[in-house]
Write an enzyme that holds these catalytic residues in place. Structure first.
Site, PDB file in Angstrom:
ATOM      1  N   GLY A   1       2.842 -13.770  -0.175  1.00  0.00           N
ATOM      2  CA  GLY A   1       0.806 -13.880   0.366  1.00  0.00           C
ATOM      3  C   GLY A   1       0.789 -14.603   0.729  1.00  0.00           C
TER       4      GLY A   1
ATOM      5  NE  ARG B   1       0.076   9.057  -1.399  1.00  0.00           N
ATOM      6  CZ  ARG B   1       0.957   8.356  -0.136  1.00  0.00           C
ATOM      7  NH1 ARG B   1       1.223   7.728  -0.052  1.00  0.00           N
ATOM      8  NH2 ARG B   1      -0.168   8.457   0.262  1.00  0.00           N
TER       9      ARG B   1
ATOM     10  CG  MET C   1       4.997  -3.717   1.114  1.00  0.00           C
ATOM     11  SD  MET C   1       4.010  -4.059   3.071  1.00  0.00           S
ATOM     12  CE  MET C   1       5.984  -3.025   4.260  1.00  0.00           C
ATOM     13  NE  ARG C   2       3.226   2.484  -3.381  1.00  0.00           N
ATOM     14  CZ  ARG C   2       4.120   3.457  -3.690  1.00  0.00           C
ATOM     15  NH1 ARG C   2       5.264   2.653  -2.943  1.00  0.00           N
ATOM     16  NH2 ARG C   2       3.810   4.338  -3.945  1.00  0.00           N
TER      17      ARG C   2
ATOM     18  CG  LEU D   1      -4.851   2.107   0.930  1.00  0.00           C
ATOM     19  CD1 LEU D   1      -5.971   1.008   1.901  1.00  0.00           C
ATOM     20  CD2 LEU D   1      -4.591   1.664  -0.338  1.00  0.00           C
TER      21      LEU D   1
ATOM     22  CG  ASN E   1      -3.477  -3.079   6.650  1.00  0.00           C
ATOM     23  OD1 ASN E   1      -2.265  -3.882   6.008  1.00  0.00           O
ATOM     24  ND2 ASN E   1      -2.447  -2.333   7.698  1.00  0.00           N
TER      25      ASN E   1
ATOM     26  CG  HIS F   1       0.837  -3.572  12.095  1.00  0.00           C
ATOM     27  ND1 HIS F   1       2.089  -3.032  10.841  1.00  0.00           N
ATOM     28  CD2 HIS F   1       1.702  -3.411  13.370  1.00  0.00           C
ATOM     29  CE1 HIS F   1       2.792  -2.715  11.246  1.00  0.00           C
ATOM     30  NE2 HIS F   1       2.799  -3.174  12.585  1.00  0.00           N
TER      31      HIS F   1
HETATM   32  C1  GRF Z   1       2.769 -10.040   7.190  1.00  0.00           C
HETATM   33  O1  GRF Z   1       3.503  -9.587   8.808  1.00  0.00           O
HETATM   34  C2  GRF Z   1       1.885  -8.515   7.370  1.00  0.00           C
HETATM   35  O2  GRF Z   1       1.137  -8.648   8.105  1.00  0.00           O
HETATM   36  C3  GRF Z   1       2.634  -7.680   6.552  1.00  0.00           C
HETATM   37  O3  GRF Z   1       3.260  -8.041   5.279  1.00  0.00           O
HETATM   38  C4  GRF Z   1       3.952  -9.559   5.698  1.00  0.00           C
HETATM   39  C5  GRF Z   1       4.270 -10.619   4.797  1.00  0.00           C
HETATM   40  O4  GRF Z   1       2.622 -11.208   4.948  1.00  0.00           O
HETATM   41  N1  GRF Z   1       2.495  -6.692   6.820  1.00  0.00           N
HETATM   42  P1  GRF Z   1       2.686 -12.245   3.517  1.00  0.00           P
HETATM   43  O5  GRF Z   1       3.415 -13.280   3.894  1.00  0.00           O
HETATM   44  O6  GRF Z   1       2.732 -11.446   1.674  1.00  0.00           O
HETATM   45  O7  GRF Z   1       0.706 -12.132   3.206  1.00  0.00           O
END
Ligand code: GRF
Length: 221
Positions: free
Chosen positions: A15, A68, A93-94, A96, A110, A112
């Protein structure tokens, strides 16, 4: 003048992007209100972060759902109950389903950790590092049915240095994630985001910060 936009943040892990959004709201630069943070991972450190701010956190564990779609429907319920306008995926990490995408059309962002459309999917920083690109970066985009394929809102570029490791590159990218995500949300709050075809225009903002970059330098050409 910006409206204060009601956001719901979806997380799975540490986070740090969530933290950067909280920090920018706290220091008055981001006109947003975090209505709820949803984590699919009960152990996500992101849930710890929000406690001291009194931000509501809800665990929706994907393992408790048969499909899902039913997982997505539960998240939709929570987000609607909390009157969320804009959904912000921050290390979520899922994937949609269309059910979720239809519930919040062009209202799901999102982030990336690569310059899309390069290195879509997981382990983007590692794959960029191993490929040997001279620049990488990060991208905020709207979510669509694909994996990291939706319209691009903002990107940041960072150089890959000769003595980088995968970790130092990922850190450099992450520092820029923490700048462009609040900026993308602020553009939304200011009503500047306009979709033209599949391209995003930021109304009233022209030009780019910085000029052409070369790595290694172009010497006298
Ligand atoms: C980040 O690099 C984000 O771009 C990716 O997950 C990583 C972790 O992010 N999708 P965070 O520290 O949980 O915000």
């Amino acid at each position: 003048m910006a409206n204060v936009v009601d956001i719901g943040i979806l997380v799975s892990g540490s986070g740090t992007n969530l933290q950067s959004i909280i920090d920018r709201i706290e220091d008055g630069r981001l006109d947003a209100r975090i209505r709820v943070v949803i984590s699919n991972n009960p152990k996500a450190y992101a849930l710890e972060r929000i406690k001291k701010y009194g931000i509501p956190g809800v665990i929706v564990d994907h393992r408790d759902f048969e499909s899902r779609e039913s997982f997505d429907l539960k998240m939709i319920d929570v987000l609607r109950d909390c009157q969320v306008e804009l959904v912000v995926m921050a290390g979520f990490m899922r994937l949609l389903t269309p059910v979720f995408l239809k519930a919040f059309p062009m209202r799901i962002m999102n982030i990336h950790p690569a310059l899309l459309p390069s290195f879509q999917g997981t382990h983007a920083q590692r794959r960029a590092f191993e490929y040997g690109v001279k620049f990488s970066g990060c991208t905020v985009h709207f979510a669509d049915e694909g994996v990291d394929t939706g319209p691009v809102i903002i990107q940041a570029i960072v150089p890959v240095l000769d003595d980088d490791t995968e970790e130092t590159l990922a850190d450099r990218i992450l520092r820029e994630e923490h700048r462009i995500y609040p900026q993308a949300i602020q553009y939304y709050a200011e009503g500047r985001i306009e979709l033209v075809g599949r391209k995003i225009k930021i109304k009233g903002i022209e030009g780019v910060a910085g000029g052409p970059l070369h790595n290694p330098p172009v010497m006298g050409f």
